[in-house]
Design an enzyme around this catalytic site. Structure first.
Site, PDB file in Angstrom:
ATOM      1  N   ASP A 187      10.257  -0.305  35.429  1.00  0.00           N
ATOM      2  CA  ASP A 187      11.625  -0.107  35.869  1.00  0.00           C
ATOM      3  C   ASP A 187      11.960   1.383  35.726  1.00  0.00           C
ATOM      4  O   ASP A 187      11.265   2.114  35.006  1.00  0.00           O
ATOM      5  CB  ASP A 187      12.565  -0.966  35.020  1.00  0.00           C
ATOM      6  CG  ASP A 187      14.003  -0.894  35.492  1.00  0.00           C
ATOM      7  OD1 ASP A 187      14.232  -0.995  36.718  1.00  0.00           O
ATOM      8  OD2 ASP A 187      14.900  -0.720  34.652  1.00  0.00           O
ATOM      9  N   ASP A 234      15.746   3.085  35.893  1.00  0.00           N
ATOM     10  CA  ASP A 234      16.954   3.349  35.112  1.00  0.00           C
ATOM     11  C   ASP A 234      16.841   2.719  33.735  1.00  0.00           C
ATOM     12  O   ASP A 234      16.631   1.511  33.599  1.00  0.00           O
ATOM     13  CB  ASP A 234      18.191   2.792  35.826  1.00  0.00           C
ATOM     14  CG  ASP A 234      18.563   3.592  37.058  1.00  0.00           C
ATOM     15  OD1 ASP A 234      18.297   4.798  37.077  1.00  0.00           O
ATOM     16  OD2 ASP A 234      19.124   3.003  38.002  1.00  0.00           O
TER      17      ASP A 234
END
Length: 354
Positions: free
Chosen positions: A27, A29
């Site tokens: 991922d 953020d």
């Protein structure tokens, strides 16, 4: 990972994780960057695991930016990346639409350039108005300046019965100023107005996992994320292992209260965990005869954790706090079984500084 076996503790690994898994599905953020800036230790850790032969793929529910834009941002931060290394929910939802609509079909876009590029890649035609005779509506994060008029266009088309798709339904996103409304909040506006629900592609749902595997060719992937309800649940749904890093939205208390689908395989402080072996969490004593739980709690490093009188208790010599958290996970998850722990973690976490 076998979904039929409820995870009751984080797993250990005698070898560094980048030697055990061939591809890290990262991922962005809260894992690689926050507020546009690299998270501490991320650049160095990713550079090392890449040089050691692990493939890095960046998997994001954010449908606003194109893979090219994301790769350029990562490279500016010091993490060299190519567009092919980036997999977005825009790509996943575009594939989902293309499988149900004829080539060249018009799709009303409520979102940013990332959605338009992904649709064109699948032979679909982006349009801007509900009056353009769209065959489908797709909704993705459009940035902080998305006009209210775009949600009105979605409402008009969806209200007329046009098939509706969403890149993801994350209610919130991290920003440099705090937690902000995400695409899921905008989807809820259209849902309330129309009474309908979209087909959703992004994490934690299967279309996103399928898109990631198709594009990376990963044989033994490790999902790396900061969110229990997208990253870790997505790994659970895809039956692959996961690493939760504590650099994003999930805090220690939320981790201890995680239900089965939200329990990661491994827990570490940041992306340096990819380069590390993972310590074993072991029962501290005999069994209590109830579901295989350990009556005397669990040990990790110098810590012992157990549940007593509705509270999580932690004893130890003040060693690595992360080992204490791992032991607490084992105690809380074992006591909760296939439910959610209600044991009060306050004093135990305070002792660890969380």
């Amino acid at each position: 990972m076998n979904q039929t076996a409820v995870r009751t503790r984080p797993e250990g690994s005698q070898r560094p994780l980048n030697e055990v898994y061939d591809t890290a599905l990262l991922d962005l953020d809260g894992v690689v960057y926050a507020g546009g800036e690299a998270i501490d230790h991320a650049v160095e850790a990713l550079g090392t695991v890449r040089d050691d032969g692990m493939r890095l793929a960046y998997v994001t529910n954010n449908a606003l930016r194109t893979p090219q834009a994301v790769a350029e941002h990562l490279t500016r931060l010091g993490v060299p990346a190519e567009p092919a290394d980036v997999i977005t929910s825009a790509q996943a939802v575009a594939r989902l639409i293309a499988e149900q609509m004829p080539s060249g079909a018009r799709v009303l876009v409520i979102g940013g350039e990332g959605l338009r590029v992904a649709l064109r890649e699948r032979g679909l035609t982006p349009v801007e108005s509900a009056d353009d005779d769209p065959a489908a509506v797709v909704q993705g994060y459009g940035g902080p300046d998305l006009p209210w008029s775009r949600l009105m266009e979605a409402g008009y088309a969806v209200g007329r019965g046009v098939p509706w798709f969403a890149s993801n339904t994350d209610l919130t996103i991290p920003s440099g100023r705090g937690i902000a409304p995400g695409n899921g909040a905008a989807v809820e506006v259209v849902r309330i107005v129309t009474g309908r629900s979209p087909q959703v592609a992004g994490k934690p749902l299967p279309p996103m996992h399928r898109e990631t595997v198709l594009r990376t060719g990963a044989r033994r992937p490790l999902v790396v994320g900061d969110r229990l309800d997208t990253d870790i649940e997505g790994a659970y749904a895809g039956e692959v292992d996961s690493l939760l890093v504590l650099t994003g939205v999930t805090d220690a208390a939320q981790l201890l209260a995680a239900g089965p689908e939200h329990r990661p395989t491994y827990v570490d402080r940041d992306l340096r965990g990819l380069l590390a072996a993972q310590p074993e969490v072991e029962p501290a004593g005999g069994t209590d005869g109830a579901g295989g739980g350990a009556a005397d709690g669990f040990r990790c490093g110098g810590w012992r954790a157990r549940v007593h009188d509705g509270a999580l208790l932690l004893e130890g010599d003040g060693g690595e706090p992360l080992d204490g958290l791992r032991a607490l996970c084992a105690a809380a998850w074992t006591a909760a079984g296939d439910g959610v722990s209600s044991a009060d973690p306050g004093k135990a976490l305070a002792r660890l500084g969380w």
